[in-house]
Design a protein around this motif. Structure first.
Motif, mmCIF file in Angstrom:
data_model
loop_
_atom_site.group_PDB
_atom_site.id
_atom_site.type_symbol
_atom_site.label_atom_id
_atom_site.label_comp_id
_atom_site.label_asym_id
_atom_site.label_seq_id
_atom_site.Cartn_x
_atom_site.Cartn_y
_atom_site.Cartn_z
ATOM 1 N N LYS A 41 0.825 -1.210 0.000
ATOM 2 C CA LYS A 41 0.000 0.000 0.000
ATOM 3 C C LYS A 41 0.859 1.260 0.000
ATOM 4 O O LYS A 41 0.518 2.263 -0.631
ATOM 5 C CB LYS A 41 -0.935 -0.008 1.216
ATOM 6 N N HIS A 42 1.968 1.219 0.724
ATOM 7 C CA HIS A 42 2.873 2.373 0.728
ATOM 8 C C HIS A 42 3.403 2.640 -0.688
ATOM 9 O O HIS A 42 3.465 3.788 -1.128
ATOM 10 C CB HIS A 42 4.041 2.134 1.679
ATOM 11 N N ALA A 43 3.813 1.589 -1.387
ATOM 12 C CA ALA A 43 4.355 1.750 -2.738
ATOM 13 C C ALA A 43 3.305 2.336 -3.678
ATOM 14 O O ALA A 43 3.599 3.224 -4.490
ATOM 15 C CB ALA A 43 4.854 0.406 -3.273
ATOM 16 N N VAL A 44 2.068 1.841 -3.550
ATOM 17 C CA VAL A 44 0.975 2.347 -4.392
ATOM 18 C C VAL A 44 0.759 3.833 -4.135
ATOM 19 O O VAL A 44 0.642 4.632 -5.076
ATOM 20 C CB VAL A 44 -0.316 1.547 -4.120
ATOM 21 N N ARG A 45 0.729 4.243 -2.877
ATOM 22 C CA ARG A 45 0.519 5.655 -2.551
ATOM 23 C C ARG A 45 1.680 6.516 -3.042
ATOM 24 O O ARG A 45 1.467 7.591 -3.614
ATOM 25 C CB ARG A 45 0.360 5.832 -1.042
ATOM 26 N N LEU A 46 2.887 6.060 -2.824
ATOM 27 C CA LEU A 46 4.043 6.857 -3.231
ATOM 28 C C LEU A 46 4.037 7.099 -4.737
ATOM 29 O O LEU A 46 4.306 8.214 -5.197
ATOM 30 C CB LEU A 46 5.344 6.161 -2.816
ATOM 31 N N TYR A 47 3.721 6.063 -5.490
ATOM 32 C CA TYR A 47 3.742 6.230 -6.942
ATOM 33 C C TYR A 47 2.579 7.074 -7.435
ATOM 34 O O TYR A 47 2.773 8.080 -8.134
ATOM 35 C CB TYR A 47 3.736 4.869 -7.646
ATOM 36 N N HIS A 48 1.375 6.690 -7.088
ATOM 37 C CA HIS A 48 0.194 7.346 -7.661
ATOM 38 C C HIS A 48 -0.032 8.758 -7.120
ATOM 39 O O HIS A 48 -0.511 9.632 -7.856
ATOM 40 C CB HIS A 48 -1.048 6.486 -7.433
ATOM 41 N N GLU A 49 0.317 8.992 -5.872
ATOM 42 C CA GLU A 49 0.033 10.295 -5.272
ATOM 43 C C GLU A 49 1.191 11.283 -5.361
ATOM 44 O O GLU A 49 0.975 12.494 -5.299
ATOM 45 C CB GLU A 49 -0.368 10.121 -3.798
ATOM 46 N N ALA B 213 9.241 1.873 -0.169
ATOM 47 C CA ALA B 213 8.124 1.290 0.575
ATOM 48 C C ALA B 213 8.532 0.003 1.287
ATOM 49 O O ALA B 213 8.093 -0.249 2.425
ATOM 50 C CB ALA B 213 6.961 1.017 -0.380
ATOM 51 N N GLU B 214 9.365 -0.802 0.653
ATOM 52 C CA GLU B 214 9.829 -2.043 1.292
ATOM 53 C C GLU B 214 10.556 -1.728 2.596
ATOM 54 O O GLU B 214 10.362 -2.412 3.611
ATOM 55 C CB GLU B 214 10.756 -2.806 0.339
ATOM 56 N N ASP B 215 11.407 -0.691 2.573
ATOM 57 C CA ASP B 215 12.130 -0.318 3.791
ATOM 58 C C ASP B 215 11.175 0.210 4.854
ATOM 59 O O ASP B 215 11.360 -0.041 6.054
ATOM 60 C CB ASP B 215 13.195 0.733 3.476
ATOM 61 N N MET B 216 10.144 0.939 4.440
ATOM 62 C CA MET B 216 9.149 1.419 5.403
ATOM 63 C C MET B 216 8.404 0.249 6.022
ATOM 64 O O MET B 216 8.185 0.200 7.240
ATOM 65 C CB MET B 216 8.172 2.370 4.704
ATOM 66 N N ASN B 217 8.036 -0.721 5.199
ATOM 67 C CA ASN B 217 7.287 -1.873 5.700
ATOM 68 C C ASN B 217 8.126 -2.746 6.627
ATOM 69 O O ASN B 217 7.593 -3.403 7.531
ATOM 70 C CB ASN B 217 6.779 -2.714 4.523
ATOM 71 N N LYS B 218 9.439 -2.757 6.418
ATOM 72 C CA LYS B 218 10.334 -3.543 7.260
ATOM 73 C C LYS B 218 10.736 -2.807 8.528
ATOM 74 O O LYS B 218 11.445 -3.360 9.370
ATOM 75 C CB LYS B 218 11.600 -3.912 6.485
ATOM 76 N N TRP C 232 7.140 12.783 3.915
ATOM 77 C CA TRP C 232 8.568 13.094 3.746
ATOM 78 C C TRP C 232 9.209 12.163 2.726
ATOM 79 O O TRP C 232 9.975 12.594 1.862
ATOM 80 C CB TRP C 232 9.319 13.005 5.080
ATOM 81 N N THR C 233 8.886 10.883 2.802
ATOM 82 C CA THR C 233 9.432 9.938 1.832
ATOM 83 C C THR C 233 8.974 10.311 0.429
ATOM 84 O O THR C 233 9.754 10.254 -0.531
ATOM 85 C CB THR C 233 8.985 8.505 2.175
ATOM 86 N N GLY C 234 7.712 10.697 0.302
ATOM 87 C CA GLY C 234 7.209 11.118 -0.997
ATOM 88 C C GLY C 234 7.946 12.322 -1.537
ATOM 89 O O GLY C 234 8.223 12.410 -2.742
#
Length: 467
Positions: free
Chosen positions: A14-22, A434-439, A448-450
């Motif tokens: 979900k993080h990856a989806v948000r980062l890319y699309h938003e 996003a993988e690093d956030m999820n881990k 901030w990541t965005g």
């Protein structure tokens, strides 16, 4: 069969989806290094069919077809465009796990809207559908650049080029900036014999400087550099095995150059590296003085197949990754310029993944006060602009440098359809963070990541290249 290129392709959380699309999907593209033809952009002529825009000149596809044993007539030979496309369609199902499989279907989906897997059964229909779209203004070179949101294109241009196509584009009101890049590779090829002398004649004619010795050669190059600067050029590029070493020579380089001009090539190969060091370092000082960015593409082993070189010529898909020594010559070259306070902003691209850490570490040695990310370890290129190669480059840069200062992706392509590489890169980058956030390796701070990812994909390049 389910179509795999859905909206969340490569985005595995979900993080990856948000980062890319938003945050990054709609950002403009700054394509600061490409090989797009400026005459094609200036004329804005339509492509006759899908083969002409998609297969012609594409070494990646040519190499895959050769692995499958395809006859050369269907690659670079006399077969019709439809026949060549059919052969590519037959090949595509066998490219699983090669980046060509992704690129092929991404480029069919965007811009053509074709969302089916290419194969021999639908080759003619897809060829006809896409070819018909190519006859509309939306699929001309300018139409495609506009469609992909390209804000700036840096073409690759020889110093002898008159830049008339760039002038025509600049005066046309086209919304995308198309700026020349100064690429003086041919001037270093001292051992090329008559080809080299013919090139020097061209340089002499374009600069208006009679080239009779090393000083007048530099005068001619400076003349062309100033001409390029007056036409908006702010970037130089160089394709080399490695940065040249400063080699002691028994004969002055001026005398060697004069002998070559006179038709005597006996000493040319022996002195070529020292000659390249001298001429390139003088050019680099001027790049600094003019506020340019200099790029170095290092590591290819070119034209490896002598028989195919004779039959098909250079740059036909027979190049490879070289294993040249890089660190000491790179350090000495940059240090020489740094000693004079004339080391320009620099982007260095590595072709051998074994050298990633060497390149990333070297960039940290020559950063500068007041300039964010002056020295850049450039994106994975050529054999490495795929998921694994880009991931390795991004991870090495993250570990040894600061990925937050990275100027991001470029096409390095001759195709107007290659902007899918920016989408590919952006999806991969979002998923990586996003993988690093999820881990739990990065804080769960999507804003901030965005922002950092937006900088990598657009804002850093815009600032770095003063656009």
């Amino acid at each position: 069969m389910a179509y795999f290129l859905h909206d969340d392709f490569l985005l595995q959380s979900k993080h990856a989806v948000r980062l890319y699309h938003e945050y990054v999907k709609e950002l403009p593209i700054i394509d600061y290094h490409s090989h797009l033809p400026p005459d094609g952009i200036a004329s804005d002529g339509k492509f006759e069919n899908l083969t002409r825009i998609w297969l012609a000149g594409d070494h990646y596809k040519w190499r895959a077809l050769r692995v499958l044993g395809t006859e050369e007539q269907y690659i670079t030979g006399t077969a019709t465009d439809r026949e060549k496309f059919r052969k590519w369609a037959e090949a595509v199902p066998y490219t699983l796990r090669n980046p060509l499989y992704h690129w092929t279907h991404m480029e069919l989906k965007n811009p053509f809207g074709i969302t089916e897997l290419l194969g021999p059964g639908n080759a003619d229909r897809i060829f006809d559908t896409a070819s018909a779209q190519l006859q509309t203004s939306a699929f001309s070179p300018r139409g495609l650049l506009t469609h992909f949101g390209v804000e700036m294109v840096g073409t690759t241009d020889d110093p002898v080029d008159d830049l008339r196509h760039h002038q025509a584009i600049a005066g046309s009101g086209f919304g995308t900036k198309v700026l020349p890049t100064f690429r003086p590779d041919k001037v270093f090829q001292l051992s090329k014999g008559d080809d080299y002398r013919r090139y020097i004649d061209q340089l002499q004619a374009s600069s208006g400087v009679a080239i009779v010795d090393l000083d007048t050669l530099l005068d001619a190059l400076w003349n062309r550099l100033y001409y390029f600067h007056s036409h908006g050029c702010r970037i130089a590029d160089h394709g080399l095995n490695s940065l040249p070493r400063e080699v002691d020579t028994s004969l002055s380089l001026d005398e060697v150059f004069k002998l070559v001009l006179a038709g005597d090539d006996a000493l040319a190969a022996e002195h070529e590296e020292a000659f390249t060091f001298l001429v390139l370092s003088e050019l680099c000082k001027l790049y600094h003085d003019k506020g340019w960015v200099q790029q170095f593409h290092l590591g290819p082993l070119r034209n490896t197949n002598s028989r195919k070189l004779r039959e098909l010529g250079a740059d036909t898909g027979y190049d490879s990754i070289g294993d040249f020594q890089q660190a000491q010559s790179m350090q000495h070259f940059f240090n020489t310029l740094e000693e004079e306070g004339r080391l320009a902003k620099t982007v260095v691209y590595n072709l051998n993944p074994a050298d990633n850490a060497v390149f990333a570490a070297m960039m940290g040695n020559f950063q500068a006060e007041g300039t964010k990310g002056k020295m850049q370890f450039g994106s994975g290129w050529w054999f490495l602009d795929q998921l694994d190669g880009m991931t390795q480059q991004l991870n090495t840069l993250s570990n040894i440098g600061l990925i937050s200062c990275f100027v991001g992706m470029l096409t390095d392509s001759r195709s107007f359809l290659s902007y899918s590489r920016h989408e590919y890169f952006r999806r991969l980058l979002c998923n990586l963070f996003a993988e690093d956030m999820n881990k739990g390796l990065l804080p769960d701070d999507i804003d901030w990541t965005g922002k950092v990812i937006q900088d990598i994909c657009y804002h850093n390049a815009k600032q770095y290249f003063n656009l």
